[in-house]
Design a protein around this motif. Structure first.
Motif, mmCIF file in Angstrom:
data_model
loop_
_atom_site.group_PDB
_atom_site.id
_atom_site.type_symbol
_atom_site.label_atom_id
_atom_site.label_comp_id
_atom_site.label_asym_id
_atom_site.label_seq_id
_atom_site.Cartn_x
_atom_site.Cartn_y
_atom_site.Cartn_z
ATOM 1 N N VAL A 85 0.795 -1.222 0.000
ATOM 2 C CA VAL A 85 0.000 0.000 0.000
ATOM 3 C C VAL A 85 0.832 1.279 0.000
ATOM 4 N N GLY A 86 2.094 1.190 0.365
ATOM 5 C CA GLY A 86 2.945 2.370 0.363
ATOM 6 C C GLY A 86 3.750 2.536 -0.911
ATOM 7 N N ASP A 87 3.566 1.639 -1.876
ATOM 8 C CA ASP A 87 4.346 1.695 -3.104
ATOM 9 C C ASP A 87 3.758 2.741 -4.052
ATOM 10 N N LEU A 88 4.572 3.704 -4.420
ATOM 11 C CA LEU A 88 4.114 4.813 -5.248
ATOM 12 C C LEU A 88 3.586 4.339 -6.605
ATOM 13 N N ALA A 89 4.277 3.404 -7.225
ATOM 14 C CA ALA A 89 3.833 2.916 -8.536
ATOM 15 C C ALA A 89 2.492 2.191 -8.439
ATOM 16 N N VAL A 90 2.306 1.409 -7.409
ATOM 17 C CA VAL A 90 1.033 0.709 -7.222
ATOM 18 C C VAL A 90 -0.086 1.723 -7.033
ATOM 19 N N GLY A 99 -9.460 5.253 -11.148
ATOM 20 C CA GLY A 99 -9.842 6.648 -10.999
ATOM 21 C C GLY A 99 -10.117 7.046 -9.562
ATOM 22 N N VAL A 100 -9.412 6.435 -8.629
ATOM 23 C CA VAL A 100 -9.663 6.699 -7.212
ATOM 24 C C VAL A 100 -8.666 7.697 -6.644
ATOM 25 N N ASN A 101 -9.110 8.353 -5.590
ATOM 26 C CA ASN A 101 -8.290 9.355 -4.917
ATOM 27 C C ASN A 101 -8.865 9.550 -3.522
ATOM 28 N N ALA A 105 -2.457 10.717 1.978
ATOM 29 C CA ALA A 105 -1.303 9.871 1.678
ATOM 30 C C ALA A 105 -1.497 8.504 2.317
ATOM 31 N N ALA A 106 -0.787 7.516 1.795
ATOM 32 C CA ALA A 106 -0.835 6.179 2.384
ATOM 33 C C ALA A 106 -0.377 6.252 3.831
ATOM 34 N N GLN A 107 -1.057 5.531 4.684
ATOM 35 C CA GLN A 107 -0.698 5.531 6.097
ATOM 36 C C GLN A 107 0.332 4.435 6.334
ATOM 37 N N ARG A 121 -4.232 3.881 1.689
ATOM 38 C CA ARG A 121 -4.336 2.502 2.168
ATOM 39 C C ARG A 121 -5.775 1.977 2.139
ATOM 40 N N SER A 122 -6.698 2.709 2.694
ATOM 41 C CA SER A 122 -8.068 2.194 2.805
ATOM 42 C C SER A 122 -8.696 1.955 1.441
ATOM 43 N N GLU A 123 -8.453 2.860 0.504
ATOM 44 C CA GLU A 123 -9.017 2.703 -0.843
ATOM 45 C C GLU A 123 -8.364 1.537 -1.579
#
Length: 159
Positions: A85-90, A99-101, A105-107, A121-123
């Protein structure tokens, strides 16, 4: 030459620094090597641990964060259900395909606050829930999405 915790600890700090390691990285590696030598880290039991248990154990070591442990679990331990979940490319690929936002920032230990336009993370976890127990494979596809424009078209998402 075989590299072991003992062989790493036997190295002079200056030699490790000359090899390109920062003083902080040397400190981290020595701490991890000591944990192996003391038995605090025992890979013979890792197969019996749930992903979250192994994550807890490894991130408790100084110098190992969530992203590093995710990569280790995916590429060295071949764990099938890891979602980095913290990977920028993912995160960028999720935005492209879904199309999510989240607007946050990732927790994670290494939250990327300048990328607040990416899903957090949650999304990511909500969307990838249907990928269980193969979220590692889904993550590989997410990296592929950013590698080629064709991958984005395959999924019907705009480039």
């Amino acid at each position: 030459e075989e590299y072991t915790p003992a062989s790493l600890l036997a190295q002079e700090v200056d030699d490790l620094r000359k090899a390109g390691l920062s003083a902080r990285k040397v400190e981290y590696l020595q701490g991890i090597a000591e944990a192996f030598q003391k038995g605090t880290l025992d890979p013979t039991h890792w197969d019996s641990l749930e992903d979250w248990e192994l994550m807890e154990k490894l991130v408790s070591l100084r110098g190992l964060g969530e992203w590093s442990v995710h990569m280790f679990m995916m590429f060295h331990l071949n764990r099938a259900d890891i979602l980095p979940v913290g990977d920028l490319a993912v995160r960028k690929a999720f935005r492209r395909l879904y199309g999510v936002n989240d607007g946050v920032a990732a927790q994670s230990q290494t939250a990327i606050s300048e990328h607040v336009d990416l899903p957090g993370r949650s999304e990511l976890e909500r969307i990838a829930a249907v990928w269980r127990p193969y979220r590692t494979i889904g993550s590989w596809y997410m990296w592929h999405v950013l590698e080629t424009k064709e991958a984005a078209y395959t999924f019907g998402a705009p480039v």
